[in-house]
Design a protein around this motif. Structure first.
Motif, PDB file in Angstrom:
ATOM      1  N   GLU A 179     108.885  62.897 -56.216  1.00  0.00           N
ATOM      2  CA  GLU A 179     109.108  61.566 -56.768  1.00  0.00           C
ATOM      3  C   GLU A 179     107.815  60.762 -56.770  1.00  0.00           C
ATOM      4  O   GLU A 179     107.039  60.795 -55.810  1.00  0.00           O
ATOM      5  CB  GLU A 179     110.158  60.822 -55.946  1.00  0.00           C
ATOM      6  N   ASP A 180     107.571  60.025 -57.838  1.00  0.00           N
ATOM      7  CA  ASP A 180     106.464  59.080 -57.865  1.00  0.00           C
ATOM      8  C   ASP A 180     106.883  57.814 -57.115  1.00  0.00           C
ATOM      9  O   ASP A 180     108.076  57.483 -57.047  1.00  0.00           O
ATOM     10  CB  ASP A 180     106.080  58.721 -59.304  1.00  0.00           C
ATOM     11  N   VAL A 181     105.901  57.109 -56.541  1.00  0.00           N
ATOM     12  CA  VAL A 181     106.215  55.893 -55.776  1.00  0.00           C
ATOM     13  C   VAL A 181     105.301  54.753 -56.215  1.00  0.00           C
ATOM     14  O   VAL A 181     104.233  54.983 -56.806  1.00  0.00           O
ATOM     15  CB  VAL A 181     106.061  56.138 -54.253  1.00  0.00           C
ATOM     16  N   GLU A 182     105.752  53.518 -55.926  1.00  0.00           N
ATOM     17  CA  GLU A 182     104.966  52.313 -56.222  1.00  0.00           C
ATOM     18  C   GLU A 182     104.347  51.779 -54.937  1.00  0.00           C
ATOM     19  O   GLU A 182     105.032  51.617 -53.925  1.00  0.00           O
ATOM     20  CB  GLU A 182     105.863  51.241 -56.848  1.00  0.00           C
ATOM     21  N   ARG A 189     101.408  59.171 -58.165  1.00  0.00           N
ATOM     22  CA  ARG A 189     102.163  60.319 -58.660  1.00  0.00           C
ATOM     23  C   ARG A 189     102.248  61.418 -57.600  1.00  0.00           C
ATOM     24  O   ARG A 189     101.286  61.666 -56.882  1.00  0.00           O
ATOM     25  CB  ARG A 189     101.513  60.878 -59.928  1.00  0.00           C
ATOM     26  N   SER A 190     103.395  62.044 -57.562  1.00  0.00           N
ATOM     27  CA  SER A 190     103.585  63.143 -56.609  1.00  0.00           C
ATOM     28  C   SER A 190     102.548  64.232 -56.809  1.00  0.00           C
ATOM     29  O   SER A 190     102.004  64.772 -55.843  1.00  0.00           O
ATOM     30  CB  SER A 190     104.998  63.735 -56.779  1.00  0.00           C
ATOM     31  N   GLU A 191     102.245  64.560 -58.043  1.00  0.00           N
ATOM     32  CA  GLU A 191     101.301  65.642 -58.318  1.00  0.00           C
ATOM     33  C   GLU A 191      99.889  65.345 -57.825  1.00  0.00           C
ATOM     34  O   GLU A 191      99.068  66.249 -57.680  1.00  0.00           O
ATOM     35  CB  GLU A 191     101.267  65.947 -59.814  1.00  0.00           C
ATOM     36  N   ASP A 192      99.617  64.049 -57.545  1.00  0.00           N
ATOM     37  CA  ASP A 192      98.285  63.689 -57.034  1.00  0.00           C
ATOM     38  C   ASP A 192      98.101  64.088 -55.574  1.00  0.00           C
ATOM     39  O   ASP A 192      96.968  64.236 -55.110  1.00  0.00           O
ATOM     40  CB  ASP A 192      98.045  62.182 -57.178  1.00  0.00           C
ATOM     41  N   VAL A 193      99.217  64.239 -54.850  1.00  0.00           N
ATOM     42  CA  VAL A 193      99.109  64.508 -53.411  1.00  0.00           C
ATOM     43  C   VAL A 193      99.868  65.757 -52.969  1.00  0.00           C
ATOM     44  O   VAL A 193      99.889  66.089 -51.786  1.00  0.00           O
ATOM     45  CB  VAL A 193      99.606  63.290 -52.594  1.00  0.00           C
ATOM     46  N   VAL A 194     100.500  66.431 -53.918  1.00  0.00           N
ATOM     47  CA  VAL A 194     101.267  67.639 -53.595  1.00  0.00           C
ATOM     48  C   VAL A 194     100.719  68.803 -54.416  1.00  0.00           C
ATOM     49  O   VAL A 194     100.558  68.696 -55.632  1.00  0.00           O
ATOM     50  CB  VAL A 194     102.773  67.456 -53.877  1.00  0.00           C
TER      51      VAL A 194
END
Length: 305
Positions: A179-182, A189-194
């Protein structure tokens, strides 16, 4: 946890050391069985696997040595107060088998037994994994099974998440779940840290069979292949006639498929005192092989990354 316990590892005839075919899989507390030969419930007690959390039994074929443990098992679970339904999966004739099972004896079960017919390619979705039916080659209608876990999330980069301003806490979990978060008006974005998703584990159980295409294809890079290894290679013609596999044939399939570990089961009674011929035949082709023993357990780990 993904734990495989061999409740019965013998061939068509039980011996003093080997019960007929039965395998229990414990995945994070959920129990499923592959085949359920005579005496399986006592083997469960000896192995301390439990039985009340058993959700499903997957039958490969309807030879007696693969099913005769079911009547006693279901009556024991009923005596112990089970109320949740139990599903029995299998090839053609599973519906008739369940009808006969439900009518057997004077005792009325306190829970429902459901029949589910499976054919090649059918998929049963479970919580976090699937069980897929494979076409096998035996002297009656038969299928094998592949237990395939869902892909796992990639590794979470905690350091990068902190650098991006994500506070330690629930947002970490959301990001790891995809899930993306604010954060302060910014979208992280989730893909930035996973990282990229990682494969789950795969277990193949053949039941009684000759080496065959479906098993080979399903076993590609599998973590554990549990294969018919009834006879030594010197009995190849007998194996062909009876529609079983030799230890060497199973090992050759394991090597070609690139499996991580091979376990030979359904061991003929002629090897009651000495399984060396089977081990020698298999080891000559594939190194990481085990001859199954009753009450043996194997925990299937995630592959190194």
């Amino acid at each position: 946890m993904l734990l495989v316990t061999f409740l019965g590892t013998g061939g068509s005839l039980p011996t003093k050391n080997r019960n007929p075919s039965a395998i229990m899989v414990n995945r994070d507390g959920e129990l499923i069985m592959f085949d359920c030969g005579e005496g399986a419930q006592q083997q469960m007690m000896r192995a301390k696997t439990g039985m009340m959390n058993l959700s499903s039994i997957f039958i490969t074929h309807f030879h007696a040595d693969h099913i005769l443990g079911i009547p006693g098992l279901v009556q024991t679970m009923s005596f112990q107060g089970r109320t949740e339904p139990l599903t029995i999966y299998g090839p053609e004739w599973v519906e008739e088998f369940v009808k006969l099972l439900s009518a057997l004896g004077y005792y009325k079960l306190k829970f429902e037994i459901r029949a589910a017919k499976m054919e090649r390619g059918d998929v049963v979705r479970m919580d976090g994994y699937s069980v897929v039916a494979l076409q096998t080659q035996h002297n009656v209608r038969s299928i094998g099974y592949a237990l395939v876990e869902d892909p796992r999330p990639g590794r979470f980069d905690r350091k990068k998440a902190v650098e991006l301003g994500v506070p330690v806490g629930p947002l970490f979990s959301k990001l790891h779940k995809g899930e993306d978060v604010e954060v302060d008006g910014r979208t992280i974005r989730s893909e930035d840290v996973v990282g990229e998703s990682r494969p789950g584990r795969t277990i193949i159980y053949t039941g009684d069979t000759r080496p065959c295409k479906d098993v080979l294809e399903a076993s590609e890079n599998a973590d554990l292949l549990i294969h018919d290894g009834t006879l030594a290679d010197e009995k190849l013609e007998w194996a062909k006639e009876a529609m079983h596999s030799t230890a060497g044939e199973a090992a050759a399939l394991a090597r070609k498929a690139g499996v991580k570990k091979l376990v030979l089961t359904h061991i003929s009674s002629r090897y009651s005192d000495d399984v060396t011929p089977l081990m020698n035949d298999a080891k000559a082709i594939f190194e990481d092989v085990i001859i199954a023993e009753d009450l043996m357990s194997i925990e299937v780990p995630f592959r190194d990354e």
